[in-house]
Design an enzyme around this catalytic site. Structure first.
Site, PDB file in Angstrom:
ATOM      1  N   TRP A   1     -38.715 -24.221  69.546  1.00  0.00           N
ATOM      2  CA  TRP A   1     -38.714 -25.621  69.106  1.00  0.00           C
ATOM      3  C   TRP A   1     -37.943 -26.481  70.103  1.00  0.00           C
ATOM      4  O   TRP A   1     -38.344 -27.616  70.386  1.00  0.00           O
ATOM      5  CB  TRP A   1     -38.067 -25.727  67.721  1.00  0.00           C
ATOM      6  CG  TRP A   1     -38.001 -27.130  67.211  1.00  0.00           C
ATOM      7  CD1 TRP A   1     -38.951 -27.805  66.490  1.00  0.00           C
ATOM      8  CD2 TRP A   1     -36.921 -28.062  67.402  1.00  0.00           C
ATOM      9  NE1 TRP A   1     -38.531 -29.085  66.221  1.00  0.00           N
ATOM     10  CE2 TRP A   1     -37.285 -29.280  66.768  1.00  0.00           C
ATOM     11  CE3 TRP A   1     -35.683 -27.997  68.038  1.00  0.00           C
ATOM     12  CZ2 TRP A   1     -36.465 -30.402  66.748  1.00  0.00           C
ATOM     13  CZ3 TRP A   1     -34.866 -29.117  68.025  1.00  0.00           C
ATOM     14  CH2 TRP A   1     -35.256 -30.302  67.393  1.00  0.00           C
ATOM     15  N   HIS A   2     -36.845 -25.955  70.649  1.00  0.00           N
ATOM     16  CA  HIS A   2     -36.055 -26.733  71.588  1.00  0.00           C
ATOM     17  C   HIS A   2     -36.812 -26.998  72.891  1.00  0.00           C
ATOM     18  O   HIS A   2     -36.579 -28.027  73.532  1.00  0.00           O
ATOM     19  CB  HIS A   2     -34.735 -26.025  71.901  1.00  0.00           C
ATOM     20  CG  HIS A   2     -33.693 -26.235  70.849  1.00  0.00           C
ATOM     21  ND1 HIS A   2     -33.604 -25.462  69.718  1.00  0.00           N
ATOM     22  CD2 HIS A   2     -32.687 -27.152  70.762  1.00  0.00           C
ATOM     23  CE1 HIS A   2     -32.593 -25.893  68.977  1.00  0.00           C
ATOM     24  NE2 HIS A   2     -32.018 -26.911  69.581  1.00  0.00           N
ATOM     25  N   GLY A   3     -37.675 -26.109  73.285  1.00  0.00           N
ATOM     26  CA  GLY A   3     -38.416 -26.365  74.507  1.00  0.00           C
ATOM     27  C   GLY A   3     -39.289 -25.207  74.923  1.00  0.00           C
ATOM     28  O   GLY A   3     -38.980 -24.043  74.627  1.00  0.00           O
TER      29      GLY A   3
END
Length: 499
Positions: free
Chosen positions: A341-343
């Site tokens: 989700w962060h990247g």
């Protein structure tokens, strides 16, 4: 447009005045306020990328329609055969709607990552350029609006919340501009009902909202924006040029920058919401006081972690899947999801995997320790002792700090180089940035900020909040003047805006 930009200093007062001058009663007042918020959110979004508004519109329309369909087809009053058929239909619609929401996110955020990764594997097998690599602009806040809408769909499907039948209220709930850039990730049951009634302007909301916004702005502008160019960026861009001591200082500086940037944004978003009579969820709760990883994740990015545990961890470990009862495996899955989700990079995958494994190890250790406590009370006393607490705090904070190496590094090779430098294997001797008053100020700020939660800190905060509104207003006004004089507007964007 950003909270720290010059444009926002004109945009917000305009929206604020229009919002509160409308009808004062009933549905007309509610609709006026929701319409102003939605128009403001569209204008805010358009300053980033007007062409991508169609993506947000399609996502909101899809989740709204699916929610109404799911809510309009209860199984009560049907015979068992009809109820079984309806349950299958409802499940199919819910799955399709969730997949569509995740599809928007996957297409814009992860398509390039997976095609690049597949090409790397095929290239190793001697097949070059097998897959085209998509490079699409990332719609503003898509990581946040997607989770908001998926959570809403699941709440309606599980019949925990009724569907929203007011498209204006639902659109404002999803696209509310303070939460667009970096959250918090609002939840259906707590937030959506606030859009069903007209909000009233209260002095407490104005006072608390202004205080939250000013504190967040100070954290962002005075701490995060100074640390990034002076300490963090030089060390992470070329770790081989710096000594081990300098790299440790830079890593601690990045932890401070990340916290002040993200928690600062959350405070500004929460403060802005309060000024509109809306209560957004708390997102940070003094995380650097934590003495265990579970406690840390209950205090850091609270809205994301509660979402992940409610909608991924709980169904996995309590449902009928192979993960039922396998708490350790559930932790790994949840934090891998958090990393992605962060990247869309392998550094975030490594970061998520590290925390998932560490959470699983901690859970196993905790169960082992509880068994010892049941057999011998001395284990209980040992855990309550100050040395145990100090060791637990050091271990927790050190682990979080070290896992920030891949989190901040642009790639796995760069993360390995930085980690080697921390061990004194980099060979560099340079110092990081310019130290002095500002470095001491940043460290003192973090100590004072977290000290407000321990000892006499909470009592002092309550005494300040109990002061007459005019006195607090003068304090906020002086703080605003200081920020306007010493802090340049629009200095930088927020770290979590890229996620």
């Amino acid at each position: 447009m950003s909270f720290t930009g010059v444009e926002f200093a004109v945009f917000f007062p305009t929206v604020f005045l229009l919002y509160w001058v409308g009808p004062r009663r009933g549905a007309s007042g509610r609709n006026w306020q929701n319409a102003i918020l939605l128009l403001a959110s569209v204008a805010f979004y358009a300053t980033w990328s007007p062409r991508l508004l169609v993506v947000l519109t399609a996502a909101v329309a899809t989740s709204f329609a699916a929610g109404v369909w799911l809510d309009a087809r209860p199984t009560e009053g049907m015979d068992e055969a009809q109820a079984a058929i309806m349950r299958k239909k409802r499940k199919a619609i819910a799955v399709i709607a969730v997949i569509m929401q995740l599809g928007f996110l996957g297409l814009f955020k992860y398509a390039g990552f997976f095609s690049q990764s597949l090409n790397a594997l095929l290239d190793a097998a001697g097949i070059s350029d097998a897959m085209p690599v998509l490079r699409l602009a990332l719609p503003l806040g898509i990581s946040y609006t997607t989770l908001i809408q998926v959570g809403y769909l699941l709440e309606v499907y599980w019949e925990r919340s009724p569907a929203c039948r007011d498209p204006l209220a639902y659109s404002a709930f999803v696209a509310f501009f303070p939460q667009l850039i970096a959250g918090p990730i609002v939840r259906t049951r707590a937030m959506l009902p606030q859009y069903y009634e007209r909000r009233a302007l209260r002095t407490d909301d104005v006072a608390e909202g202004a205080a939250s916004f000013l504190l967040g702005f100070a954290m962002k502008a005075l701490v995060a924006d100074w640390l990034s160019p002076n300490l963090v960026a030089p060390a992470f861009s070329n770790p081989g040029a710096y000594s081990a001591g300098a790299l440790w200082i830079a890593l601690a500086a990045y932890a401070t920058q990340l916290f002040c940037d993200f928690a600062g944004y959350s405070l500004m978003a929460i403060g802005t919401g309060r000024l509109f009579g809306l209560t957004l969820p708390e997102n940070f709760r003094y995380p650097f006081l934590s003495k265990s990883l579970p406690e840390f994740w209950r205090r850091w990015h609270i809205s994301l972690n509660t979402w992940l545990f409610d909608y991924i961890f709980a169904p996995l470990t309590t449902g009928r899947s192979r993960f039922r009862g396998r708490v350790g495996a559930g932790f790994v899955v949840v934090f891998l999801a958090s990393g992605l989700w962060h990247g869309p990079t392998w550094t975030f995958v490594l970061w998520g995997l590290s925390h998932g494994i560490a959470m699983a190890v901690h859970h196993a250790y905790d169960e082992w320790y509880k068994r010892r406590c049941r057999k011998d009370r001395r284990w209980v006393e040992a855990r309550r002792s100050k040395p145990y607490g100090a060791a637990a705090w050091v271990l927790t904070q050190a682990f979080f700090l070290l896992t920030l190496v891949p989190f901040r590094s642009p790639g796995l090779r760069a993360a390995a180089d930085f980690a080697a430098g921390l061990l004194g294997l980099g060979g560099g001797s340079g110092r990081v940035g310019h130290f002095g008053f500002m470095a001491l100020f940043c460290a003192a700020f973090m100590v004072v900020f977290h000290s407000l939660q321990v000892g006499r800190g909470p009592a002092l905060m309550e005494r300040f909040r109990a002061l007459p509104t005019p006195i607090r207003g003068v304090s906020y006004g002086l703080a605003m003047v200081f920020l306007l004089v010493f802090v340049p507007l629009g200095a930088s964007t927020f770290i979590y805006a890229q996620f």
